[in-house]
Scaffold this motif. Structure first.
Motif, PDB file in Angstrom:
ATOM      1  N   LEU A  68      85.851 -18.078 -41.506  1.00 18.03           N
ATOM      2  CA  LEU A  68      86.132 -19.356 -40.856  1.00 18.03           C
ATOM      3  C   LEU A  68      85.159 -20.467 -41.236  1.00 18.03           C
ATOM      4  N   ARG A  69      84.051 -20.121 -41.848  1.00 12.79           N
ATOM      5  CA  ARG A  69      82.982 -21.118 -42.069  1.00 12.79           C
ATOM      6  C   ARG A  69      83.431 -22.292 -42.922  1.00 12.79           C
ATOM      7  N   ASP A  70      84.184 -22.045 -43.977  1.00 16.13           N
ATOM      8  CA  ASP A  70      84.525 -23.112 -44.919  1.00 16.13           C
ATOM      9  C   ASP A  70      85.620 -24.042 -44.414  1.00 16.13           C
ATOM     10  N   SER A  71      86.219 -23.721 -43.274  1.00 22.02           N
ATOM     11  CA  SER A  71      87.325 -24.550 -42.768  1.00 22.02           C
ATOM     12  C   SER A  71      86.873 -25.561 -41.736  1.00 22.02           C
ATOM     13  N   VAL A  72      85.567 -25.666 -41.490  1.00 19.58           N
ATOM     14  CA  VAL A  72      85.087 -26.504 -40.402  1.00 19.58           C
ATOM     15  C   VAL A  72      83.764 -27.162 -40.776  1.00 19.58           C
ATOM     16  N   ILE A  73      83.534 -28.366 -40.244  1.00 18.00           N
ATOM     17  CA  ILE A  73      82.237 -29.032 -40.349  1.00 18.00           C
ATOM     18  C   ILE A  73      81.412 -28.612 -39.151  1.00 18.00           C
ATOM     19  N   ILE A  74      80.171 -28.226 -39.388  1.00 19.41           N
ATOM     20  CA  ILE A  74      79.331 -27.750 -38.300  1.00 19.41           C
ATOM     21  C   ILE A  74      78.179 -28.715 -38.064  1.00 19.41           C
ATOM     22  N   GLU A  75      78.098 -29.171 -36.834  1.00 19.90           N
ATOM     23  CA  GLU A  75      77.088 -30.151 -36.426  1.00 19.90           C
ATOM     24  C   GLU A  75      76.152 -29.525 -35.391  1.00 19.90           C
ATOM     25  N   ALA A  76      74.871 -29.733 -35.573  1.00 23.13           N
ATOM     26  CA  ALA A  76      73.880 -29.325 -34.576  1.00 23.13           C
ATOM     27  C   ALA A  76      73.428 -30.559 -33.819  1.00 23.13           C
ATOM     28  N   SER A  77      73.303 -30.420 -32.489  1.00 18.69           N
ATOM     29  CA  SER A  77      72.924 -31.570 -31.682  1.00 18.69           C
ATOM     30  C   SER A  77      72.220 -31.089 -30.420  1.00 18.69           C
ATOM     31  N   GLY A  78      71.395 -31.965 -29.868  1.00 19.89           N
ATOM     32  CA  GLY A  78      70.751 -31.672 -28.598  1.00 19.89           C
ATOM     33  C   GLY A  78      69.303 -31.259 -28.756  1.00 19.89           C
ATOM     34  N   GLY A  79      68.397 -32.128 -28.327  1.00 20.75           N
ATOM     35  CA  GLY A  79      66.983 -31.800 -28.323  1.00 20.75           C
ATOM     36  C   GLY A  79      66.334 -31.742 -29.694  1.00 20.75           C
ATOM     37  N   ILE A  80      66.952 -32.361 -30.682  1.00 21.39           N
ATOM     38  CA  ILE A  80      66.401 -32.323 -32.037  1.00 21.39           C
ATOM     39  C   ILE A  80      65.563 -33.575 -32.276  1.00 21.39           C
ATOM     40  N   HIS A  81      64.356 -33.387 -32.786  1.00 16.77           N
ATOM     41  CA  HIS A  81      63.434 -34.487 -33.024  1.00 16.77           C
ATOM     42  C   HIS A  81      62.618 -34.185 -34.278  1.00 16.77           C
ATOM     43  N   GLN A  82      61.715 -35.071 -34.635  1.00 13.56           N
ATOM     44  CA  GLN A  82      60.958 -34.886 -35.873  1.00 13.56           C
ATOM     45  C   GLN A  82      60.151 -33.589 -35.866  1.00 13.56           C
ATOM     46  N   GLY A  83      59.708 -33.155 -34.696  1.00 12.18           N
ATOM     47  CA  GLY A  83      58.885 -31.964 -34.619  1.00 12.18           C
ATOM     48  C   GLY A  83      59.611 -30.674 -34.943  1.00 12.18           C
ATOM     49  N   ASN A  84      60.926 -30.597 -34.653  1.00 14.48           N
ATOM     50  CA  ASN A  84      61.668 -29.363 -34.938  1.00 14.48           C
ATOM     51  C   ASN A  84      62.797 -29.563 -35.944  1.00 14.48           C
TER      52      ASN A  84
END
Length: 277
Positions: free
Chosen positions: A226-242
């Protein structure tokens, strides 16, 4: 920038009579706008519109996205002294705020460029009334603007799912959306990510997942084909430190509200130089 927008900014800064500007001699002067720190410049076109509104002549060799060194002159101005003084704070506010966002974005993009091909994107966590300017500043810094409004895509978030359930929400979104609109689904678990992709989501947002869980989720999607059929976005609590930890997970997009709300203002100043008859 539209004339109506400029007039709102002028009204905010000059509700009544500006006595300080009205008492200066009626004469034309030269002035410069310069930065007191290294930055990625943004807001150039916006302040040009403000110059035009006030009848201020200007020249500049910079465009949005250019790197500017501390002490460099961004604009040279020539106009009636009162016009420059009336426009000064509005101009400096736009340049300082938008350049801060562009500088923050450029820093984040540079931080992961040798680690990942993921896009760095902003969110809708913007100051009401100036979203399009803030998103343009993100673009100037090399980032992606993401969606500008609720109508740009169909985004199913946690509260939609609480009200309808995951499957019902996705089915309804597919039924009512245009063929030009993508459907993005916010998920918080590995299983919900799989379910969302199987139900036809174009994008899945892995919300508030730590990097380890994101990696396991991507591995599961790959195993199921299923991986190639979708765009995956990470969000929430992300900043320069991590940020680098998230970049290493293999997601396609990293969205960061902090590009706007954590961006410090760039110190930009205006100085009147010499009088000209």
């Amino acid at each position: 920038m539209l004339t109506g927008e400029i007039e709102k900014f002028v009204e905010e800064d000059q509700v009544y009579l500006d006595i300080a500007s009205s008492i200066v001699p009626s004469k034309k002067v030269n002035a410069v706008i310069f930065t007191k720190q290294d930055c990625t410049i943004a807001g150039v076109e916006e302040v040009k519109s403000i110059f035009d509104y006030f009848g201020i002549e200007y020249s500049s060799s910079f465009t949005d996205g250019d790197n500017v060194g501390s002490g460099e002159t961004i604009f040279r101005l020539y106009s009636e002294a009162a016009s420059i003084l009336c426009a000064e704070r509005i101009i400096l506010n736009f340049l300082g705020h938008l350049s801060g966002i562009a500088t923050m974005t450029r820093s984040c993009v540079s931080r992961i460029e040798n680690i990942s091909s993921a896009k760095i994107a902003c969110t809708r966590k913007t100051v009401p009334g100036i979203r399009r300017f803030e998103k343009a500043a993100v673009v100037a810094g090399g980032g992606d603007p993401h969606r500008f409004s609720l109508s740009d895509m169909v985004m199913i978030k946690d509260n939609h799912i609480k009200l309808m359930g995951l499957e019902e929400a996705i089915v309804a979104a597919r039924k009512h959306s245009s063929f030009v609109q993508k459907v993005e689904v916010e998920v918080e678990s590995e299983q919900d990510a799989v379910t969302a992709v199987e139900l036809g989501a174009d994008i899945i947002m892995l919300d508030n997942m730590d990097p380890g869980l994101i990696i396991r989720t991507l591995q599961t999607l790959k195993r199921k084909g299923l991986r190639d059929s979708v765009i995956i976005e990470a969000s929430g609590g992300i900043h320069q430190g991590n940020l680098e930890e998230y970049a290493k997970t293999g997601v396609d997009v990293i969205s960061m509200g902090s590009l706007v709300y954590d961006a410090g203002w760039i110190d930009v100043s205006l100085e009147i130089l010499t009088d000209t008859i």
